[in-house]
Enzyme design. Structure first.
Site, short mmCIF file in Angstrom:
data_model
loop_
_atom_site.label_atom_id
_atom_site.label_comp_id
_atom_site.label_asym_id
_atom_site.label_seq_id
_atom_site.Cartn_x
_atom_site.Cartn_y
_atom_site.Cartn_z
N ASP A 316 -0.84 18.60 5.25
CA ASP A 316 -1.25 19.19 4.03
C ASP A 316 -0.27 18.93 2.85
O ASP A 316 1.00 18.61 3.58
CB ASP A 316 -1.20 20.79 4.31
N ASP A 509 1.30 24.91 5.74
CA ASP A 509 2.01 25.96 5.48
C ASP A 509 1.49 27.47 6.15
O ASP A 509 2.36 28.19 5.87
CB ASP A 509 2.00 26.26 3.79
N ASP A 513 -3.89 27.46 5.80
CA ASP A 513 -4.37 26.38 6.47
C ASP A 513 -4.96 26.71 8.10
O ASP A 513 -4.84 26.02 8.83
CB ASP A 513 -3.43 25.12 6.70
#
Length: 617
Positions: A316, A509, A513
């Site tokens: 990400d 994180d 997510d």
């Protein structure tokens, strides 16, 4: 060395003395007495354990094999060899216990993060209570040298914190009023007053302890294979030994049961699967411990094993490759100075809590004078208008400024642009961007050095920003403008494509997510310490904000797996060779002792190498 190991060592030394005395030229009765005494000293525990296991239906294990073999040796009059089997078996057990103890100690060092007490301010008094008794919102006092008992926000004081137990980092972290502190850290210098944000059960330290304690319950495929193998292998060996003792002398007509009985006993001693049963779990236990000492929490051996097969690592962007903190990177004034443009923007955004507004105020570096700000009107997600002194100021995105009928020049610099207009005229723009983590580029290079085939970035951000981040970090591929559902779909596509090229790891994180972390082969939460979502959704938690730790985790996993495979090949290779020699009558019980105890000790010492893998972080 703990008390149990010391007691075991004393028994072995005394038994060794009696065993050696049995070879002295003494009257006929004495050797038998000395050998029997030595046998009972080192063999009683094993015999009773075999009987206890038999009672619970666990018949075919190493205790049963050793008991059966040594009883057979005594029946054949091979007293010294019966004692030698038990004595060296116990020496092997001592080495194994010592290695396991060392491995557990590395985990215990992490467990020492548990705080003993909390100093809570109640009224005018400071009471020392158990951390479990402190409620959310109460104020605790942490003196120098004390461990922080609960998560919270510093309300008073400043200090340096030793975070090594949580992050593996040796450099202290400075904190002051307003800073977040996590339970398990040690306060080094000043007195701190902290307002707690979670009860002990939900605190960082409690979650970490629970995670580590449960890690060993998730077995790797190799560990499960060894367990299944031992269940089948041991009964088969006992049957073959019984066949060796009875069938050949009957078929040959020689009726030489003593010679074939000796071969059968040798066969039983050789067959003991100790080397595999102990060393393989020890390898993984050591790997988990080494990772935890590097600030990497892995939820089980199965994830450690899967991590060793990493082929694609997907990141990400925000909060993972970048800090998730916006910063002014460019100021483009038009008709006014940079300082004046920044001053007007900071005053216009004075009441906003949006990260972009915060970054503008930080770049201004002073507190806006709220007395000169009036008539504030905000169009959420677009911009804001306000009167600052005598000036009418508008600040927002390009479309917002255009909608006010103001002609402005669009800036295409990667990042988020805040356009300003003063008294209906364009005054320029300020470009704000998320900062790339200092070691993001190093992390990508380290992953490629570890043999990871491709690195991918997924982001909901614009394509131009994604391009810039990918270029700066060295990411192979990127996909921009993705919603959370789009990230899950992209992960599934990558897993399909990478099916024959290793596991797909997703690094996020751990907060927004969770769906992607759960869907990937292995989910890694970056900087997720203290985040419930990270602990729940991820298989692995990196307890620092360093992406480079991912390469360290893969390196530890691969070396752990290599050590485990080395032990399997070595142990089975030696055992099958000596088993064949024993069945053919070319190997004595002494050779069998080496094949069992010697191989076990060597395998355990090799497995103990996993304890030192944290040095590769």
């Amino acid at each position: 060395m703990n008390k149990k190991l010391k007691k075991q060592l004393k028994k072995i030394i005394l038994a060794a003395i009696l065993f050696a005395a049995g070879f002295l030229p003494l009257p006929q009765f004495w050797p038998l007495f000395l050998f029997t005494a030595a046998y009972l000293l080192v063999g009683t525990d094993i015999i009773f354990q075999a009987l206890r296991n038999f009672r619970y239906g666990q018949i075919f294990d190493e205790n049963f094999l050793m008991t059966l073999a040594t009883f057979g040796a005594f029946a054949l009059g091979e007293y010294s060899e019966a004692v030698a089997v038990m004595l060296f078996f116990q020496i092997g057990e001592l080495f194994q216990s010592y290695a396991v103890n060392r491995s557990r100690q590395s985990i215990t060092e992490l467990m020492n993060i548990r705080p003993d007490h909390a100093n809570v301010r109640r009224g005018k008094e400071i009471l020392t209570v158990s951390p479990e008794e402190v409620k959310t919102g109460e104020t605790i006092v942490i003196r120098p040298g004390e461990r922080i008992p609960l998560d919270g926000i510093v309300t008073k004081g400043s200090s340096a914190l030793d975070t090594a137990a949580l992050t593996g980092e040796s450099m202290p972290r400075d904190v002051a009023a307003g800073a977040e502190v996590l339970s398990g850290c040690i306060n080094l210098t000043g007195v701190l007053e902290v307002k707690t944000t979670a009860e002990f059960a939900a605190s960082t330290v409690s979650q970490i302890l629970e995670l580590v304690e449960n890690a060993s319950s998730q077995k790797a495929g190799i560990e499960n294979f060894i367990t299944r193998f031992a269940r089948c292998y041991t009964p088969v060996v006992v049957i073959i030994a019984a066949f060796l003792a009875v069938v050949p002398p009957l078929l040959s007509g020689s009726m030489d049961f003593r010679d074939w009985g000796y071969r059968a006993i040798t066969f039983l001693v050789i067959s003991c699967p100790c080397a595999l049963v102990i060393s393989i779990p020890l390898s993984f236990f050591g790997g988990l411990g080494a990772a935890s000492r590097c600030g990497i929490l892995i939820k089980g051996s199965n994830y450690l094993e899967a991590l060793a097969e990493a082929g694609t690592v997907v990141f990400d962007k925000t909060g993972t490759l970048t800090k998730g903190l916006f910063k002014v990177i460019k100021i483009n004034p038009q008709g006014i100075s940079k300082t004046e443009l920044l001053r007007l923007a900071a005053h216009a955004e004075a009441h906003s809590t949006h990260p972009i507004a915060v970054s503008v105020r930080e770049a201004w570096g002073r507190q806006p004078d709220l007395s000169i700000v009036s008539d504030v009107k905000e169009l959420s997600g677009h911009g804001i208008t306000a009167r600052i002194g005598k000036d009418e100021v508008a600040a927002g995105n390009f479309e917002f400024i255009k909608s006010l009928g103001i002609a402005a020049h669009e800036d295409h610099t990667p990042g988020t642009a805040v356009y300003l207009a003063v008294n209906k005229k364009s005054a320029g723009s300020i470009i704000i961007a998320d900062e790339v983590r200092p070691d993001a580029q190093t992390a990508i290079a380290a992953l490629k050095a570890e043999g990871v085939k491709q690195t991918v970035m997924l982001t909901g951000d614009r394509s131009d920003i994604a391009t810039e981040i990918a270029k700066e970090t060295g990411i192979d591929k990127y996909f921009a403008n993705l919603l959370p559902s789009g990230k899950v779909k992209k992960i599934e596509e990558l897993m399909t494509v990478s099916n024959n090229h290793g596991k797909v790891i997703f690094v996020g994180d751990g907060i927004n997510d969770a769906p992607v972390l759960a869907r990937s082969d292995i989910g890694i939460a970056m900087g997720g310490i203290g985040s419930d979502a990270a602990i729940e959704a991820a298989d692995i938690v990196i307890m620092t904000d360093e992406p480079s730790k991912i390469a360290s985790a893969i390196r530890i996993a691969r070396r752990t797996l290599r050590i485990a495979k080395e032990n399997i090949v070595f142990a089975l290779g030696v055992k099958f060779l000596v088993l064949a020699l024993g069945a053919a009558g070319y190997a004595s019980i002494w050779a069998a002792v080496f094949a069992d105890v010697g191989v076990s000790v060597i395998a355990v010492l090799n497995a103990a190498r996993a304890l030192r893998l944290h040095k590769s972080c």
